[in-house]
Design a protein around this motif. Structure first.
Motif, PDB file in Angstrom:
ATOM      1  N   ALA A 116      11.855  14.750  15.457  1.00 26.43           N
ATOM      2  CA  ALA A 116      13.195  14.279  15.840  1.00 26.43           C
ATOM      3  C   ALA A 116      13.359  12.805  15.464  1.00 26.43           C
ATOM      4  O   ALA A 116      14.432  12.397  15.004  1.00 26.43           O
ATOM      5  N   ALA A 117      12.302  12.033  15.636  1.00 22.23           N
ATOM      6  CA  ALA A 117      12.361  10.612  15.253  1.00 22.23           C
ATOM      7  C   ALA A 117      12.634  10.479  13.756  1.00 22.23           C
ATOM      8  O   ALA A 117      13.454   9.652  13.344  1.00 22.23           O
ATOM      9  N   ARG A 118      11.957  11.292  12.951  1.00 18.89           N
ATOM     10  CA  ARG A 118      12.165  11.238  11.496  1.00 18.89           C
ATOM     11  C   ARG A 118      13.608  11.598  11.121  1.00 18.89           C
ATOM     12  O   ARG A 118      14.184  11.002  10.203  1.00 18.89           O
ATOM     13  N   GLU A 119      14.182  12.573  11.816  1.00 16.07           N
ATOM     14  CA  GLU A 119      15.569  12.959  11.531  1.00 16.07           C
ATOM     15  C   GLU A 119      16.515  11.784  11.777  1.00 16.07           C
ATOM     16  O   GLU A 119      17.410  11.516  10.969  1.00 16.07           O
ATOM     17  N   HIS A 120      16.312  11.074  12.879  1.00 18.25           N
ATOM     18  CA  HIS A 120      17.197   9.951  13.182  1.00 18.25           C
ATOM     19  C   HIS A 120      16.889   8.744  12.299  1.00 18.25           C
ATOM     20  O   HIS A 120      17.804   7.973  11.980  1.00 18.25           O
ATOM     21  N   LEU A 121      15.643   8.582  11.890  1.00 18.81           N
ATOM     22  CA  LEU A 121      15.334   7.531  10.919  1.00 18.81           C
ATOM     23  C   LEU A 121      16.056   7.795   9.603  1.00 18.81           C
ATOM     24  O   LEU A 121      16.603   6.877   8.997  1.00 18.81           O
ATOM     25  N   ALA A 122      16.054   9.051   9.172  1.00 19.30           N
ATOM     26  CA  ALA A 122      16.758   9.405   7.934  1.00 19.30           C
ATOM     27  C   ALA A 122      18.252   9.102   8.071  1.00 19.30           C
ATOM     28  O   ALA A 122      18.875   8.574   7.142  1.00 19.30           O
ATOM     29  N   ALA A 123      18.818   9.419   9.229  1.00 20.13           N
ATOM     30  CA  ALA A 123      20.242   9.137   9.453  1.00 20.13           C
ATOM     31  C   ALA A 123      20.498   7.625   9.487  1.00 20.13           C
ATOM     32  O   ALA A 123      21.504   7.145   8.950  1.00 20.13           O
ATOM     33  N   ALA A 124      19.584   6.873  10.108  1.00 17.42           N
ATOM     34  CA  ALA A 124      19.732   5.413  10.150  1.00 17.42           C
ATOM     35  C   ALA A 124      19.658   4.833   8.743  1.00 17.42           C
ATOM     36  O   ALA A 124      20.458   3.962   8.378  1.00 17.42           O
ATOM     37  N   TYR A 136      21.919  -9.785  11.365  1.00 12.72           N
ATOM     38  CA  TYR A 136      21.944  -8.521  12.089  1.00 12.72           C
ATOM     39  C   TYR A 136      21.520  -7.374  11.180  1.00 12.72           C
ATOM     40  O   TYR A 136      20.695  -6.553  11.567  1.00 12.72           O
ATOM     41  N   GLY A 137      22.076  -7.318   9.981  1.00 14.28           N
ATOM     42  CA  GLY A 137      21.719  -6.252   9.044  1.00 14.28           C
ATOM     43  C   GLY A 137      20.239  -6.275   8.711  1.00 14.28           C
ATOM     44  O   GLY A 137      19.584  -5.231   8.667  1.00 14.28           O
ATOM     45  N   ARG A 138      19.709  -7.470   8.479  1.00 12.17           N
ATOM     46  CA  ARG A 138      18.273  -7.593   8.189  1.00 12.17           C
ATOM     47  C   ARG A 138      17.429  -7.147   9.381  1.00 12.17           C
ATOM     48  O   ARG A 138      16.418  -6.479   9.220  1.00 12.17           O
ATOM     49  N   MET A 139      17.862  -7.514  10.590  1.00 11.33           N
ATOM     50  CA  MET A 139      17.118  -7.133  11.794  1.00 11.33           C
ATOM     51  C   MET A 139      17.072  -5.609  11.953  1.00 11.33           C
ATOM     52  O   MET A 139      16.010  -5.037  12.247  1.00 11.33           O
ATOM     53  N   ILE A 140      18.203  -4.940  11.746  1.00 11.91           N
ATOM     54  CA  ILE A 140      18.242  -3.476  11.896  1.00 11.91           C
ATOM     55  C   ILE A 140      17.399  -2.813  10.810  1.00 11.91           C
ATOM     56  O   ILE A 140      16.630  -1.890  11.094  1.00 11.91           O
ATOM     57  N   ARG A 141      17.505  -3.273   9.581  1.00 12.59           N
ATOM     58  CA  ARG A 141      16.687  -2.693   8.499  1.00 12.59           C
ATOM     59  C   ARG A 141      15.194  -2.882   8.777  1.00 12.59           C
ATOM     60  O   ARG A 141      14.393  -1.971   8.548  1.00 12.59           O
ATOM     61  N   GLN A 142      14.825  -4.050   9.267  1.00  8.20           N
ATOM     62  CA  GLN A 142      13.424  -4.303   9.590  1.00  8.20           C
ATOM     63  C   GLN A 142      12.960  -3.378  10.715  1.00  8.20           C
ATOM     64  O   GLN A 142      11.850  -2.826  10.664  1.00  8.20           O
ATOM     65  N   ALA A 143      13.797  -3.193  11.717  1.00  5.97           N
ATOM     66  CA  ALA A 143      13.438  -2.312  12.828  1.00  5.97           C
ATOM     67  C   ALA A 143      13.312  -0.863  12.360  1.00  5.97           C
ATOM     68  O   ALA A 143      12.423  -0.141  12.817  1.00  5.97           O
ATOM     69  N   ILE A 144      14.173  -0.433  11.447  1.00  4.82           N
ATOM     70  CA  ILE A 144      14.055   0.920  10.882  1.00  4.82           C
ATOM     71  C   ILE A 144      12.697   1.073  10.210  1.00  4.82           C
ATOM     72  O   ILE A 144      11.999   2.073  10.408  1.00  4.82           O
ATOM     73  N   ASP A 145      12.291   0.065   9.444  1.00  4.12           N
ATOM     74  CA  ASP A 145      10.979   0.100   8.790  1.00  4.12           C
ATOM     75  C   ASP A 145       9.855   0.120   9.815  1.00  4.12           C
ATOM     76  O   ASP A 145       8.870   0.865   9.665  1.00  4.12           O
ATOM     77  N   GLU A 146       9.972  -0.688  10.873  1.00  3.81           N
ATOM     78  CA  GLU A 146       8.937  -0.741  11.910  1.00  3.81           C
ATOM     79  C   GLU A 146       8.784   0.615  12.605  1.00  3.81           C
ATOM     80  O   GLU A 146       7.673   1.080  12.830  1.00  3.81           O
ATOM     81  N   VAL A 147       9.909   1.211  12.951  1.00  2.00           N
ATOM     82  CA  VAL A 147       9.857   2.517  13.620  1.00  2.00           C
ATOM     83  C   VAL A 147       9.282   3.561  12.668  1.00  2.00           C
ATOM     84  O   VAL A 147       8.464   4.393  13.067  1.00  2.00           O
ATOM     85  N   GLY A 148       9.663   3.506  11.395  1.00  2.10           N
ATOM     86  CA  GLY A 148       9.114   4.445  10.412  1.00  2.10           C
ATOM     87  C   GLY A 148       7.609   4.314  10.295  1.00  2.10           C
ATOM     88  O   GLY A 148       6.889   5.329  10.245  1.00  2.10           O
TER      89      GLY A 148
END
Length: 166
Positions: A116-124, A136-148
């Motif tokens: 489920a996490a991977r599905e939402h990462l793909a959507a993000a 803000y954009g850089r912070m969200i992209r970095q967090a997406i990478d961290e969660v991945g």
């Protein structure tokens, strides 16, 4: 255009968020839950989305956070760009989705639900072109990478960079 100063609900949310940021997480949660009760499940979608998004950050338990993040995503699905523009110029509903899906991915990861996490990462990731090149954009992209990275490692520990109480 409405602003937090002219929109009493947004002003109450802003006050509660500031309360939480100064360390009174329980008080902030109580204040936001009071606003949520007044708004109701059929209330203004922008208010519901914003409230749920902020409330999710006030829970350390990923299951409780997940409930609020699902509500935020559901409310975003009911939003229009016109309603968002009444509150903030240059912002669109599409710009909400990278963060909303990121938060859901992180909750699912923390719960050990990696598919489920991977599905939402793909959507993000799919929604991330809507983000600007600002901080803000850089912070969200970095967090997406961290969660991945954490999902790939099977890591369920809280992220140091995640918003919310410590």
């Amino acid at each position: 255009m409405t602003t937090p100063e002219t929109d009493r609900t947004m002003a109450a949310m802003s006050d509660a968020v500031m309360r939480g940021r100064t360390g009174d997480v329980a008080g902030a949660r109580t204040d936001l839950l009071t606003v949520w009760a007044a708004t109701g499940p059929g209330g203004d979608a922008l208010h519901r989305c914003t409230l749920a998004h902020y409330l999710a950050d006030l829970y350390t338990d990923p299951a409780q956070s997940l409930v609020w993040n699902v509500r935020a995503l559901d409310a975003a699905d009911a939003l229009t760009d016109e309603r968002v523009a009444e509150h903030a110029n240059g912002v669109t509903v599409a710009g909400f989705y990278p963060s909303l899906h990121l938060n859901l991915a992180d909750d699912f990861r923390r719960l050990g639900s990696f598919d489920a996490a991977r599905e939402h990462l793909a959507a993000a990731r799919a929604a991330s072109p809507e983000l600007g090149s600002d901080g803000y954009g850089r912070m969200i992209r970095q967090a997406i990478d961290e969660v991945g990275t954490a999902v790939d490692a099977g890591d369920t520990a809280p992220r140091a960079s995640a918003p919310g109480p410590t």
